[in-house]
Write an enzyme that holds these catalytic residues in place. Structure first.
Site, PDB file in Angstrom:
ATOM      1  N   ASN A  42     -22.950  -9.664 -40.022  1.00 23.48           N
ATOM      2  CA  ASN A  42     -23.622 -10.876 -40.520  1.00 23.48           C
ATOM      3  C   ASN A  42     -23.008 -11.193 -41.881  1.00 23.48           C
ATOM      4  OD1 ASN A  42     -25.331 -12.848 -41.472  1.00 23.48           O
ATOM      5  ND2 ASN A  42     -27.133 -11.493 -41.678  1.00 23.48           N
ATOM      6  N   LYS A 102     -23.529 -13.761 -43.705  1.00 25.16           N
ATOM      7  CA  LYS A 102     -24.418 -14.544 -44.589  1.00 25.16           C
ATOM      8  C   LYS A 102     -23.632 -15.700 -45.217  1.00 25.16           C
ATOM      9  CE  LYS A 102     -27.163 -10.421 -45.063  1.00 25.16           C
ATOM     10  NZ  LYS A 102     -28.099  -9.614 -45.815  1.00 25.16           N
ATOM     11  N   HIS A 151     -33.837 -13.993 -38.988  1.00 25.03           N
ATOM     12  CA  HIS A 151     -33.448 -12.995 -40.007  1.00 25.03           C
ATOM     13  C   HIS A 151     -34.462 -13.052 -41.153  1.00 25.03           C
ATOM     14  CE1 HIS A 151     -31.233 -11.070 -43.255  1.00 25.03           C
ATOM     15  NE2 HIS A 151     -30.481 -10.511 -42.320  1.00 25.03           N
ATOM     16  N   GLU A 155     -34.188 -13.050 -44.254  1.00 26.10           N
ATOM     17  CA  GLU A 155     -33.875 -13.993 -45.346  1.00 26.10           C
ATOM     18  C   GLU A 155     -34.321 -15.403 -44.972  1.00 26.10           C
ATOM     19  OE1 GLU A 155     -29.736 -13.011 -45.856  1.00 26.10           O
ATOM     20  OE2 GLU A 155     -30.304 -11.056 -46.652  1.00 26.10           O
ATOM     21  N   GLU A 191     -34.823  -4.638 -38.436  1.00 25.65           N
ATOM     22  CA  GLU A 191     -34.305  -4.666 -39.805  1.00 25.65           C
ATOM     23  C   GLU A 191     -35.451  -4.574 -40.801  1.00 25.65           C
ATOM     24  OE1 GLU A 191     -30.155  -6.467 -40.089  1.00 25.65           O
ATOM     25  OE2 GLU A 191     -31.561  -8.089 -40.321  1.00 25.65           O
ATOM     26  N   GLY A 248     -29.582  -4.860 -47.829  1.00 30.11           N
ATOM     27  CA  GLY A 248     -28.824  -5.074 -49.063  1.00 30.11           C
ATOM     28  C   GLY A 248     -29.244  -4.190 -50.225  1.00 30.11           C
ATOM     29  N   SER A 276     -28.389  -1.897 -44.701  1.00 26.47           N
ATOM     30  CA  SER A 276     -27.534  -0.982 -45.474  1.00 26.47           C
ATOM     31  C   SER A 276     -26.711  -0.012 -44.625  1.00 26.47           C
ATOM     32  CB  SER A 276     -28.382  -0.218 -46.503  1.00 26.47           C
ATOM     33  OG  SER A 276     -28.968  -1.121 -47.429  1.00 26.47           O
TER      34      SER A 276
END
Ligand code: PGA
Length: 243
Positions: free
Chosen positions: A7, A9, A91, A93, A161, A167, A204
């Site tokens: 991904n 991003k 996702h 985010e 996730e 991250g 991560s």
């Protein structure tokens, strides 16, 4: 077969993409590892032209609607025209920064499926939800709401996730990952009646920790953010898993 999806991003310029393609092509890919990369829309066509023989190319989001007055949105049908084979959906985010709801995510999943794009539905708990022991409840709610009215189990995947692992360099233990992924499979089978769905872990993952984190028997692969931005590192994750 293990599945490794990247991904990107909101990263990479066209110059970066061209050098990524070169780097990726130089790699000897391991057997029994399927690679895919979710790229920004603008790079879909170029990446597909250059890498689709080695790697599945998809996107990170799509519109919930077919067409109409939705300024700035890109529909599943448009993505199909450019050879998009999969899309991340929901996702964290997007859930957090763009306030996407489970109901909207469900519309996106259905829209992707209607157009032959495989959705990878992302689910996971926040740190606070984990601390309050709500992980299972959150996962079950996200799965049941986001997969409402989905008829077949063949053409979608789920990515577990945990939001706090994305991250951050902090990861769950391999036992925690296995427990939550196998719980997701149980909910998929028992509550949603979907058998044989692939479930990935994301948060991560890098070449150093991939073998350990993905060692649980229920874990079918990984969704990789930061470490997918470097073609050598990304392919290395697959090589480590294959060896
Ligand atoms: P990360 O991101 O690998 O950089 O933690 C994962 C993701 O957001 O899918």
């Amino acid at each position: 077969m293990k599945y490794i999806y990247g991904n990107w991003k909101e990263n990479n310029t066209l110059k970066d993409v061209l050098s990524y393609i070169k780097q990726f092509k130089k790699q000897k890919l391991p057997k029994n590892i399927h690679f895919g990369i979710a790229v920004p829309y603008l790079y879909l066509q170029k990446m597909n032209q250059k890498l689709s023989k080695k790697c599945e190319i998809g996107v990170q989001n799509l519109s919930f609607s077919r067409n109409g007055e939705y300024t700035g949105e890109v529909s599943a049908q448009m993505l199909c025209d450019f050879g998009c084979s999969f899309s991340l959906v929901g996702h964290s985010e997007r859930r957090q920064k763009f306030k996407e709801t489970n109901e909207e995510i469900n519309q996106k999943v259905l829209s992707a499926l209607q157009n032959g794009i495989m959705p990878i539905l992302c689910v996971g708990e926040t740190k606070q939800e984990k601390d309050e022991n709500k992980t299972k409840k959150v996962l079950k709610t996200q799965l049941t709401k986001c997969l409402k009215d989905v008829s077949s189990s063949k053409n979608f995947m789920v990515a577990y996730e945990p939001v706090w692992a994305i991250g951050t360099g902090v990861t769950p233990t391999k036992d925690e990952i296995e427990a939550n992924v196998s719980y997701i499979k149980k909910v998929l089978e028992e509550d949603i009646k979907k058998i044989g769905v692939c479930v990935l872990y994301g948060g991560s993952v890098n070449p150093q920790n991939a073998v350990e984190l993905l060692s649980g028997k229920s874990v079918d692969g990984a969704l990789v953010g930061g470490a997918s931005l470097n073609a050598v590192k990304f392919v290395d994750i697959g090589k480590k898993l294959a060896s």
